[in-house]
Write a protein that holds these residues in place. Structure first.
Motif, PDB file in Angstrom:
ATOM      1  N   ALA A  13      11.400   8.918  -9.673  1.00  6.33           N
ATOM      2  CA  ALA A  13      12.284   8.162 -10.578  1.00  6.33           C
ATOM      3  C   ALA A  13      11.579   6.894 -11.060  1.00  6.33           C
ATOM      4  O   ALA A  13      10.727   6.349 -10.358  1.00  6.33           O
ATOM      5  CB  ALA A  13      13.572   7.783  -9.840  1.00  6.33           C
ATOM      6  N   PRO A  14      11.958   6.425 -12.251  1.00 11.06           N
ATOM      7  CA  PRO A  14      11.380   5.154 -12.721  1.00 11.06           C
ATOM      8  C   PRO A  14      11.859   4.004 -11.854  1.00 11.06           C
ATOM      9  O   PRO A  14      13.040   3.939 -11.514  1.00 11.06           O
ATOM     10  CB  PRO A  14      11.949   5.023 -14.142  1.00 11.06           C
ATOM     11  N   MET A  15      10.940   3.124 -11.490  1.00 16.63           N
ATOM     12  CA  MET A  15      11.340   1.916 -10.748  1.00 16.63           C
ATOM     13  C   MET A  15      10.500   0.739 -11.238  1.00 16.63           C
ATOM     14  O   MET A  15       9.271   0.729 -11.073  1.00 16.63           O
ATOM     15  CB  MET A  15      11.148   2.107  -9.239  1.00 16.63           C
ATOM     16  N   ALA A  16      11.196  -0.244 -11.841  1.00 14.52           N
ATOM     17  CA  ALA A  16      10.514  -1.431 -12.341  1.00 14.52           C
ATOM     18  C   ALA A  16       9.820  -2.130 -11.172  1.00 14.52           C
ATOM     19  O   ALA A  16      10.398  -2.274 -10.093  1.00 14.52           O
ATOM     20  CB  ALA A  16      11.530  -2.363 -12.992  1.00 14.52           C
ATOM     21  N   GLY A  17       8.590  -2.530 -11.379  1.00 10.47           N
ATOM     22  CA  GLY A  17       7.840  -3.217 -10.333  1.00 10.47           C
ATOM     23  C   GLY A  17       7.235  -2.280  -9.309  1.00 10.47           C
ATOM     24  O   GLY A  17       6.580  -2.726  -8.362  1.00 10.47           O
ATOM     25  N   VAL A  65       7.287   8.114 -20.347  1.00  9.81           N
ATOM     26  CA  VAL A  65       7.423   6.672 -20.525  1.00  9.81           C
ATOM     27  C   VAL A  65       8.910   6.386 -20.699  1.00  9.81           C
ATOM     28  O   VAL A  65       9.601   7.092 -21.433  1.00  9.81           O
ATOM     29  CB  VAL A  65       6.595   6.150 -21.725  1.00  9.81           C
ATOM     30  N   GLN A  66       9.401   5.377 -19.970  1.00 10.87           N
ATOM     31  CA  GLN A  66      10.818   5.042 -20.131  1.00 10.87           C
ATOM     32  C   GLN A  66      10.979   3.776 -20.956  1.00 10.87           C
ATOM     33  O   GLN A  66      10.321   2.764 -20.692  1.00 10.87           O
ATOM     34  CB  GLN A  66      11.519   4.841 -18.784  1.00 10.87           C
ATOM     35  N   LEU A  67      11.858   3.842 -21.935  1.00 13.12           N
ATOM     36  CA  LEU A  67      12.114   2.696 -22.814  1.00 13.12           C
ATOM     37  C   LEU A  67      13.531   2.194 -22.626  1.00 13.12           C
ATOM     38  O   LEU A  67      14.446   2.984 -22.381  1.00 13.12           O
ATOM     39  CB  LEU A  67      11.952   3.118 -24.279  1.00 13.12           C
ATOM     40  N   VAL A  89      17.165  11.505 -21.119  1.00 17.36           N
ATOM     41  CA  VAL A  89      18.003  10.321 -20.863  1.00 17.36           C
ATOM     42  C   VAL A  89      18.225  10.192 -19.369  1.00 17.36           C
ATOM     43  O   VAL A  89      18.406  11.190 -18.674  1.00 17.36           O
ATOM     44  CB  VAL A  89      19.386  10.480 -21.556  1.00 17.36           C
ATOM     45  N   LYS A  90      18.161   8.966 -18.881  1.00 18.03           N
ATOM     46  CA  LYS A  90      18.542   8.729 -17.493  1.00 18.03           C
ATOM     47  C   LYS A  90      19.749   7.798 -17.500  1.00 18.03           C
ATOM     48  O   LYS A  90      19.730   6.744 -18.131  1.00 18.03           O
ATOM     49  CB  LYS A  90      17.392   8.127 -16.702  1.00 18.03           C
ATOM     50  N   MET A  91      20.801   8.236 -16.833  1.00 15.22           N
ATOM     51  CA  MET A  91      22.074   7.526 -16.942  1.00 15.22           C
ATOM     52  C   MET A  91      22.805   7.473 -15.607  1.00 15.22           C
ATOM     53  O   MET A  91      22.368   8.076 -14.619  1.00 15.22           O
ATOM     54  CB  MET A  91      22.947   8.241 -17.963  1.00 15.22           C
ATOM     55  N   LEU A 133      19.465  15.664 -10.628  1.00 12.21           N
ATOM     56  CA  LEU A 133      20.322  14.759  -9.852  1.00 12.21           C
ATOM     57  C   LEU A 133      19.486  13.598  -9.340  1.00 12.21           C
ATOM     58  O   LEU A 133      18.278  13.724  -9.149  1.00 12.21           O
ATOM     59  CB  LEU A 133      20.983  15.498  -8.696  1.00 12.21           C
ATOM     60  N   ASN A 134      20.150  12.487  -9.108  1.00 18.07           N
ATOM     61  CA  ASN A 134      19.459  11.305  -8.596  1.00 18.07           C
ATOM     62  C   ASN A 134      20.430  10.465  -7.766  1.00 18.07           C
ATOM     63  O   ASN A 134      21.595  10.338  -8.115  1.00 18.07           O
ATOM     64  CB  ASN A 134      18.909  10.481  -9.779  1.00 18.07           C
ATOM     65  N   GLY A 135      19.884   9.966  -6.664  1.00 19.31           N
ATOM     66  CA  GLY A 135      20.663   9.063  -5.818  1.00 19.31           C
ATOM     67  C   GLY A 135      20.707   9.517  -4.386  1.00 19.31           C
ATOM     68  O   GLY A 135      21.175  10.615  -4.079  1.00 19.31           O
ATOM     69  N   ASP A 136      20.158   8.667  -3.498  1.00 22.54           N
ATOM     70  CA  ASP A 136      20.293   8.857  -2.050  1.00 22.54           C
ATOM     71  C   ASP A 136      19.546  10.064  -1.490  1.00 22.54           C
ATOM     72  O   ASP A 136      19.971  10.613  -0.478  1.00 22.54           O
ATOM     73  CB  ASP A 136      21.771   8.948  -1.648  1.00 22.54           C
ATOM     74  N   VAL A 137      18.466  10.469  -2.122  1.00 24.98           N
ATOM     75  CA  VAL A 137      17.618  11.488  -1.493  1.00 24.98           C
ATOM     76  C   VAL A 137      16.520  10.737  -0.739  1.00 24.98           C
ATOM     77  O   VAL A 137      15.594  10.192  -1.341  1.00 24.98           O
ATOM     78  CB  VAL A 137      17.020  12.461  -2.536  1.00 24.98           C
ATOM     79  N   VAL A 173      13.482  11.258  -7.139  1.00 29.94           N
ATOM     80  CA  VAL A 173      13.526  10.431  -5.937  1.00 29.94           C
ATOM     81  C   VAL A 173      13.082   9.020  -6.299  1.00 29.94           C
ATOM     82  O   VAL A 173      12.023   8.851  -6.911  1.00 29.94           O
ATOM     83  CB  VAL A 173      12.532  10.966  -4.872  1.00 29.94           C
ATOM     84  N   GLY A 174      13.891   8.029  -5.932  1.00 29.08           N
ATOM     85  CA  GLY A 174      13.513   6.641  -6.158  1.00 29.08           C
ATOM     86  C   GLY A 174      13.127   5.983  -4.849  1.00 29.08           C
ATOM     87  O   GLY A 174      11.997   6.127  -4.369  1.00 29.08           O
ATOM     88  N   ARG A 175      14.095   5.315  -4.222  1.00 27.38           N
ATOM     89  CA  ARG A 175      13.804   4.514  -3.027  1.00 27.38           C
ATOM     90  C   ARG A 175      13.215   5.338  -1.889  1.00 27.38           C
ATOM     91  O   ARG A 175      12.433   4.829  -1.085  1.00 27.38           O
ATOM     92  CB  ARG A 175      15.091   3.801  -2.569  1.00 27.38           C
ATOM     93  N   GLY A 176      13.557   6.618  -1.829  1.00 30.89           N
ATOM     94  CA  GLY A 176      13.032   7.461  -0.756  1.00 30.89           C
ATOM     95  C   GLY A 176      11.517   7.608  -0.793  1.00 30.89           C
ATOM     96  O   GLY A 176      10.889   7.959   0.211  1.00 30.89           O
TER      97      GLY A 176
HETATM   98  C1  LIG Z   1      13.185  -1.376  -7.388  1.00 33.71           C
HETATM   99  C2  LIG Z   1      13.917  -0.442  -8.322  1.00 33.71           C
HETATM  100  C3  LIG Z   1      13.612  -0.468  -9.670  1.00 33.71           C
HETATM  101  C4  LIG Z   1      14.267   0.404 -10.548  1.00 33.71           C
HETATM  102  N1  LIG Z   1      13.897   0.414 -11.871  1.00 33.71           N
HETATM  103  C5  LIG Z   1      14.430   1.350 -12.705  1.00 33.71           C
HETATM  104  C6  LIG Z   1      13.951   1.506 -14.031  1.00 33.71           C
HETATM  105  O1  LIG Z   1      13.013   0.819 -14.474  1.00 33.71           O
HETATM  106  N2  LIG Z   1      14.544   2.451 -14.819  1.00 33.71           N
HETATM  107  C7  LIG Z   1      15.568   3.252 -14.361  1.00 33.71           C
HETATM  108  O2  LIG Z   1      16.071   4.102 -15.092  1.00 33.71           O
HETATM  109  N3  LIG Z   1      16.020   3.135 -13.088  1.00 33.71           N
HETATM  110  C8  LIG Z   1      15.459   2.232 -12.261  1.00 33.71           C
HETATM  111  N4  LIG Z   1      15.869   2.172 -10.961  1.00 33.71           N
HETATM  112  C9  LIG Z   1      16.870   3.140 -10.475  1.00 33.71           C
HETATM  113  C10 LIG Z   1      16.202   4.369  -9.845  1.00 33.71           C
HETATM  114  O3  LIG Z   1      15.435   5.076 -10.805  1.00 33.71           O
HETATM  115  C11 LIG Z   1      17.247   5.314  -9.247  1.00 33.71           C
HETATM  116  O4  LIG Z   1      18.122   5.715 -10.261  1.00 33.71           O
HETATM  117  C12 LIG Z   1      18.073   4.672  -8.143  1.00 33.71           C
HETATM  118  O5  LIG Z   1      17.249   3.931  -7.261  1.00 33.71           O
HETATM  119  C13 LIG Z   1      18.833   5.725  -7.339  1.00 33.71           C
HETATM  120  O6  LIG Z   1      17.957   6.692  -6.814  1.00 33.71           O
HETATM  121  P1  LIG Z   1      17.462   6.632  -5.266  1.00 33.71           P
HETATM  122  O7  LIG Z   1      18.686   6.637  -4.405  1.00 33.71           O
HETATM  123  O8  LIG Z   1      16.617   7.866  -5.112  1.00 33.71           O
HETATM  124  O9  LIG Z   1      16.700   5.355  -5.117  1.00 33.71           O
HETATM  125  C14 LIG Z   1      15.249   1.296 -10.069  1.00 33.71           C
HETATM  126  C15 LIG Z   1      15.563   1.294  -8.697  1.00 33.71           C
HETATM  127  C16 LIG Z   1      14.905   0.460  -7.834  1.00 33.71           C
HETATM  128  C17 LIG Z   1      15.238   0.507  -6.369  1.00 33.71           C
END
Ligand SMILES: Cc1cc2nc3c(=O)[nH]c(=O)nc-3n(C[C@H](O)[C@H](O)[C@H](O)COP(=O)(O)O)c2cc1C
Length: 322
Positions: A10-14, A67-69, A137-139, A196-200, A220-223
């Motif tokens: 998943a996209p994560m800023a930073g 690329v996410q905008l 789209v990510k929503m 799907l996204n969230g809590d994996v 997968v984001g935080r995982g």
């Molecule tokens: C540090 C951080 C930065 C994030 N940055 C973005 C982002 O740039 N774009 C976006 O769509 N979601 C962003 N998210 C949300 C994640 O992509 C994801 O939707 C959210 O963390 C839930 O998924 P997870 O439970 O697998 O972490 C960010 C989440 C975190 C924790």
């Protein structure tokens, strides 16, 4: 559930910069997504400006990257999408309609678009026209209630190729649990792939979520923070195999390699600072991690950090699984 669900970062800023994406793709992510990038910023920033140069960098050898905008103006979004997709670095463009941060929603972007469906549709239409490749789209589930069903129908009508749904509303931020029932419902409404996204956080979560929702895959984001092995573990579990856990030595050597690739790209001074959070994620859960983290945060070179990490695992039992 499909035969081979897509397992993506998943996209994560930073966080999801080039070195981390490269690592995750090497470790099994089917595709990755950049940090969110301001459409307006990317159009107006001088090419020499480091922030945008870094944000839009794609490392040699990376797997497929979207690329996410983010933005609220269809014209800027379309121009930025055309510009970045035109570089040939990305396999597609993802539109951010989920970010809950005030500095993003305040300008009408991110999850604010869930409240302004006409603007959201205008953005999707404009970006669709500007990009001759996948647009996704990510929503979230909605702003403060479950409005995603109408929204995903609209996204499909506007020609979106895929939708990723984080199973929470904007108002929920990260509280509670991601609602996989809601995602299962959304999946039934459209014919385009839904991720799907969230809590994996573990392979078992992924298998359960995919079975529950029937989705085409997941993000997968935080995982994945400090745990790029999760992608391969999920894939193994989907085949009914036992997910392999890395040894502590493997974790630490991967962290050091990650830091080296960051240093080669941005220079050691930046890498020492930016890697601190990653080091903390890699060692999380190991006995004595808090003390080591404090120590690492005081060290000024990567060689010192590498020495500290190696000494730590030697004492902790390097062959033990993390
Ligand atoms: C540090 C951080 C930065 C994030 N940055 C973005 C982002 O740039 N774009 C976006 O769509 N979601 C962003 N998210 C949300 C994640 O992509 C994801 O939707 C959210 O963390 C839930 O998924 P997870 O439970 O697998 O972490 C960010 C989440 C975190 C924790």
């Amino acid at each position: 559930m499909p035969d081979k669900p897509l397992i993506a970062l998943a996209p994560m800023a930073g966080v999801t910069d080039a070195p981390f994406r490269l690592l995750c793709s090497q470790k099994g992510a089917d595709f990755t997504v950049s940090e969110m990038i301001s459409a307006q910023g990317c159009l107006t920033a001088p090419p020499s400006q480091n922030a945008y140069r870094f944000l839009t960098h794609v490392e040699k050898g990376e797997g497929p990257v979207y690329v996410q905008l983010f933005g609220a103006d269809p014209v800027f979004m379309a121009q930025a999408a055309a510009k970045l997709y035109g570089t040939g670095r990305y396999i597609g463009v993802d539109i951010n309609m989920g970010c809950p941060a005030h500095k993003i929603t305040g300008g009408g972007a991110g999850s604010c678009l869930l409240q302004t469906p006409e603007t959201a549709a205008g953005i999707m239409r404009a970006v669709r026209k500007a990009v001759n490749g996948p647009v996704t789209v990510k929503m979230r589930l909605g702003w403060d209630s479950f409005t995603a069903p109408q929204f995903v129908r609209m996204a499909q009508n506007e020609g979106m190729d895929m939708i990723t749904v984080h199973g929470r509303t904007k108002v929920q931020q990260y509280a509670g649990k991601a609602d996989w029932d809601a995602i299962a419902h959304i999946k039934q409404i459209v014919t385009i792939p839904v991720l799907l996204n969230g809590d994996v956080f573990a392979a078992e979560d992924a298998v359960a979520a995919l079975r529950h929702t029937g989705c085409a895959g997941l993000m997968v984001g935080r995982g994945a923070l400090g745990n790029p092995w999760l992608f391969a573990q999920i894939k193994a579990a989907l085949q009914g195999e036992n997910a392999k856990r890395p040894s502590r030595t493997e974790v630490v050597e991967t962290a050091i390699g990650h830091a080296d690739s960051m240093a080669a790209w941005k220079g050691e001074r930046h890498a020492v600072i930016e890697m601190r959070k990653h080091f903390a994620w890699y060692i999380k859960g190991m006995h004595g991690a808090a003390r080591l983290r404090t120590r690492i945060n005081q060290l000024g070179t990567l060689a010192q950090v590498a020495d500290a990490l190696r000494a730590f695992v030697l004492e902790a039992g390097g062959d033990e699984p993390h």
